[in-house]
Design an enzyme around this catalytic site. Sequence first.
Site, short mmCIF file in Angstrom:
data_model
loop_
_atom_site.label_atom_id
_atom_site.label_comp_id
_atom_site.label_asym_id
_atom_site.label_seq_id
_atom_site.Cartn_x
_atom_site.Cartn_y
_atom_site.Cartn_z
N SER A 74 -13.56 -36.10 -4.22
CA SER A 74 -12.13 -35.81 -5.11
C SER A 74 -12.62 -34.32 -4.37
O SER A 74 -13.44 -33.48 -3.90
CB SER A 74 -12.51 -35.30 -6.56
N ASN A 98 -3.67 -29.58 -0.77
CA ASN A 98 -2.31 -30.45 -1.08
C ASN A 98 -2.65 -31.62 -2.51
O ASN A 98 -1.80 -31.65 -3.43
CB ASN A 98 -1.71 -31.68 -0.12
N ASP A 514 19.65 37.12 15.20
CA ASP A 514 19.86 37.35 14.42
C ASP A 514 21.22 37.55 14.46
O ASP A 514 20.17 39.51 13.79
CB ASP A 514 19.48 37.24 13.13
N PRO A 517 24.97 41.26 9.96
CA PRO A 517 25.58 42.71 9.66
C PRO A 517 24.47 43.54 8.99
O PRO A 517 24.25 44.68 8.45
CB PRO A 517 27.29 43.08 9.43
N LEU A 518 23.63 42.93 8.13
CA LEU A 518 22.86 43.55 6.76
C LEU A 518 21.90 43.96 7.28
O LEU A 518 21.50 45.54 7.13
CB LEU A 518 21.73 42.29 5.95
N HIS A 519 21.70 44.02 8.74
CA HIS A 519 21.08 44.63 9.80
C HIS A 519 21.02 46.15 10.77
O HIS A 519 20.33 46.62 10.99
CB HIS A 519 19.26 44.22 10.16
N ILE A 534 18.23 46.52 6.94
CA ILE A 534 17.07 46.59 6.27
C ILE A 534 16.35 45.80 7.65
O ILE A 534 17.41 45.19 8.56
CB ILE A 534 16.58 45.89 5.31
N GLN A 732 -4.87 4.06 -1.90
CA GLN A 732 -5.51 3.38 -1.65
C GLN A 732 -6.41 2.84 -1.44
O GLN A 732 -7.66 2.43 -1.16
CB GLN A 732 -4.85 1.71 -2.11
P1 NAI Z 1 1.39 -37.21 -4.48
O1 NAI Z 1 1.00 -38.10 -5.72
O2 NAI Z 1 2.51 -38.60 -3.99
O3 NAI Z 1 0.32 -36.83 -4.08
C1 NAI Z 1 -0.65 -36.37 -4.25
C2 NAI Z 1 -1.94 -37.16 -3.56
O4 NAI Z 1 -3.09 -36.10 -4.12
C3 NAI Z 1 -2.54 -38.59 -3.98
O5 NAI Z 1 -2.34 -39.29 -2.89
C4 NAI Z 1 -3.38 -38.11 -4.27
O6 NAI Z 1 -4.74 -39.63 -5.12
C5 NAI Z 1 -3.89 -37.77 -4.63
N1 NAI Z 1 -4.90 -36.66 -5.49
C6 NAI Z 1 -5.37 -36.57 -6.70
N2 NAI Z 1 -6.33 -36.03 -7.25
C7 NAI Z 1 -7.00 -35.65 -5.61
C8 NAI Z 1 -8.14 -35.31 -5.89
N3 NAI Z 1 -8.87 -35.05 -7.50
N4 NAI Z 1 -9.25 -35.32 -4.90
C9 NAI Z 1 -8.27 -35.81 -3.59
N5 NAI Z 1 -6.89 -36.72 -3.98
C10 NAI Z 1 -6.40 -36.11 -4.99
O7 NAI Z 1 2.51 -35.78 -4.63
P2 NAI Z 1 3.53 -35.07 -4.00
O8 NAI Z 1 5.12 -34.94 -4.39
O9 NAI Z 1 2.86 -35.43 -2.74
O10 NAI Z 1 2.25 -33.63 -3.99
C11 NAI Z 1 1.67 -33.16 -3.63
C12 NAI Z 1 1.47 -31.71 -3.69
O11 NAI Z 1 2.66 -30.35 -3.24
C13 NAI Z 1 1.06 -31.18 -5.17
O12 NAI Z 1 0.11 -31.03 -4.97
C14 NAI Z 1 2.21 -31.13 -6.20
O13 NAI Z 1 1.37 -30.67 -7.33
C15 NAI Z 1 3.48 -30.10 -5.21
N6 NAI Z 1 4.33 -30.45 -5.28
C16 NAI Z 1 5.64 -31.27 -4.99
C17 NAI Z 1 6.23 -31.66 -5.53
C18 NAI Z 1 7.10 -32.76 -5.18
O14 NAI Z 1 8.78 -31.96 -5.10
N7 NAI Z 1 6.53 -33.88 -4.64
C19 NAI Z 1 6.95 -30.71 -6.34
C20 NAI Z 1 6.15 -28.73 -5.55
C21 NAI Z 1 4.70 -29.46 -5.83
#
Ligand code: NAI
Length: 744
Positions: A74, A98, A514, A517-519, A534, A732
């Site tokens: 995970s 992702n 300069d 005409p003032l001068h 002046i 900054q």
């Molecule tokens: P998906 O569900 O097809 O793929 C996500 C993958 O992440 C899955 O294969 C899953 O097994 C894996 N996963 C889940 N938990 C995990 C963990 N703890 N450790 C390792 N792997 C893990 O979803 P999708 O659509 O491909 O999404 C990919 C990313 O894009 C996600 O972060 C999602 O939130 C984001 N996203 C997707 C959109 C879409 O239209 N599909 C829209 C906006 C964001």
Amino acid sequence: MAPLNFHNKVAVVTGAGGGLGRGYALLLGSRGAKVVVNDLGGDTKGEGKSSRAADTVVEEIRSTGGTAVANYDSVEDGEKIIQTALDNFGHIDILVNNAGILRDRSLPRTSNTDWDLVHRVHLRGSFLMTRAAFPMMKKQGYGRIIMTTSTAGIFGNFGQANYSAAKLGLLGLSNTVAIEGRKYNINCNTVAPFGGTRMTQGIMPPDMLEELKPEFVAPVVSWLCHEDCHDTGGLYVTGGGWVSKFRWENTTGVMCRESRVSAMTPETVRDNWDKICDFTNSEHLESNEETTGSILEVLNNLKDSPGTELQHTHSAASTSPSTTGPLSALGVSIGPTDFTYTRKDVVLYALGVGVSTQDEDGLRFLYENSEDFCPLPTFTVIASQAAMMGGELWSKMSNWSPDLTKLLHGEMYIENLAPIPPAATLATTTTVSDVLDKGSGSVLILDTVTRGEDGTDVSRGQWSLFLVGEGNFGGPRSSKVAMPLADPPNRPPDATKELTTGIDQAALYRLSGDYNPLHIDPSFAAMGGFSQPILHGLCFYGVTARAVLATYCDGQPSKFKAMKARFAKPVLPGQTLVIAMWKEGSRIHFTTTVKETGKACLTGGYVDITEDAGAKDMAAGGKGVAVAGSEVFREMAGRLAGDSSVAAKVNAIIQWNVMKGDNTADQWTVDLKGGAAADPVYMGPPQGGRRPDLTLTLAEENLVALVAGSLKPQAAFLSGQLKLAGNMAVAQRLQLLMPPHPRM
Ligand code: NAI
């Protein structure tokens, strides 16, 4: 152009067992990257686990000749996943965060578990992955990181409180990684994708899922991960082949406090609400510094006491020219205007300000064949004056026609940046850099830059012109760009010189250009209320310069750097000028008085002489402010020499006005624009025609406290102990110039 490839690059893609992550892994693998395909293999809610998803994608990459290994951890065990990359390929270049899950519920039904799990996978998981990869990327001086957000995070979405919060958190994380990674060539960008995946199955119709294939997002992620892409800190919304960049937008805002001492009430906010929310002339602030800088700028413009109407906005609105009245002059610029002169003109000017063949150094300025013949150091006022006399400046102010017969020359500053040639064509650019409302009239601050034939800056100047009767238009009363006057020290003068002007002095001086005409014309002078014509203000300005030149510069124009004074009273031709002078380091303060009347005609004046002359005093122990100030700056110079990266980070010219009471006792420049010069810290205003990006004005004791860390810059600023002018974003970066103490 050659196709993009990822040879010798190692990429880790999380959640690459399916959906978008799979698309990224396949494209990177097909272009030569060695890929760690990570996937826990659970369902969309984060439940269960399996190695099948990752293995399948690894096989797909290998089957087309690519290199990949699987990882089933995970993202909450980020270090293990990065370790897989190091164990198999020895390093990591690319990290695509992702992996994701969904646990959608309306807010009241969102359980703690729903909240925590989503945060743990998306936000905490990306943090752990990035933290694990960062040291290796830092060590190798290269890295490309992607965070994955969502439009649900940017805008919110029903039923996704947990998800949208975590997703926008990822953008914040990305922005900070981009900042921290910049100096190590680690770029971090964020994508908000649209993809037809299992996550969106059921939400989108099948034909739409097909249109939004991961293959239409993967090229964007690949490009952001490529070494040729140098963008960082960006946010890209993409899907179905469409790619866009997203940014923040700010209204110009409203200052809801009338003055520094005024209270702020909810009613003021209510009454200004429409303006607060008006996106006309909105700005796209790109950094924390810019935003803070804008607020600081508004605070800097805040009046000390209540009085006139509220000041609304910061830079954008406050500097945009008004279309009518005196403010319409702001920013008007003319030139370059050529001024051609010969040695004869140089002699004529010298005669005009009273140089005599009887003077010790007279022939240097009067005899064109003398060995060291050269113009007086104040001669460049003639070149810049020529630019103003042409009338072009006034004709450019299309919506304002001031009565020029009521124009008075208020103050004059000149600074020589290179030797003035004995004959040449000089080109002057003139810009109205500020317009002030003094009630009884307006003041135009005109900045001039005069260039030589080879394009180098010969001098710069600043003219303050007072237009009687043109006030009360609601403009600012004081200027941030005006060169300050400086009152003399409170002690008898160190030297005094008397110079008598000739009865025909003005008749002679006018021939230098300069012709007012003032001068010369008694009846014209009478109309102006004078008993006789002046003397030109710039004539007795030049006479005074001669006194300082002879007394403190050994008569050598090369030692005469800059001069500033206010024209306080008129002088009649034939009157004697008494020039009282005080030496304070490299600054010669002066007051010029008319002997016959006892009235001061030039006040607040000073001549800055070359550093060498000043340095002698410093080495000998110096006096007052100059010494303590110099220690601070010497120390700063030492630290800058020890860390060359600071100059690149500051990349600005900072001018320090160190005050003693109401007087500017010293000026210092820290010039770090375009990298550190050999000697970036020096006394006086910026050299070589450069302008400060930021000007700080503060008392010496505050300077010392600031640098020692006992006075915080922000507190100093808010309490009025530190005045800032110019580009507030540079403020900054001040912290970088000081020994460690709390951040501004
Ligand atoms: P998906 O569900 O097809 O793929 C996500 C993958 O992440 C899955 O294969 C899953 O097994 C894996 N996963 C889940 N938990 C995990 C963990 N703890 N450790 C390792 N792997 C893990 O979803 P999708 O659509 O491909 O999404 C990919 C990313 O894009 C996600 O972060 C999602 O939130 C984001 N996203 C997707 C959109 C879409 O239209 N599909 C829209 C906006 C964001």
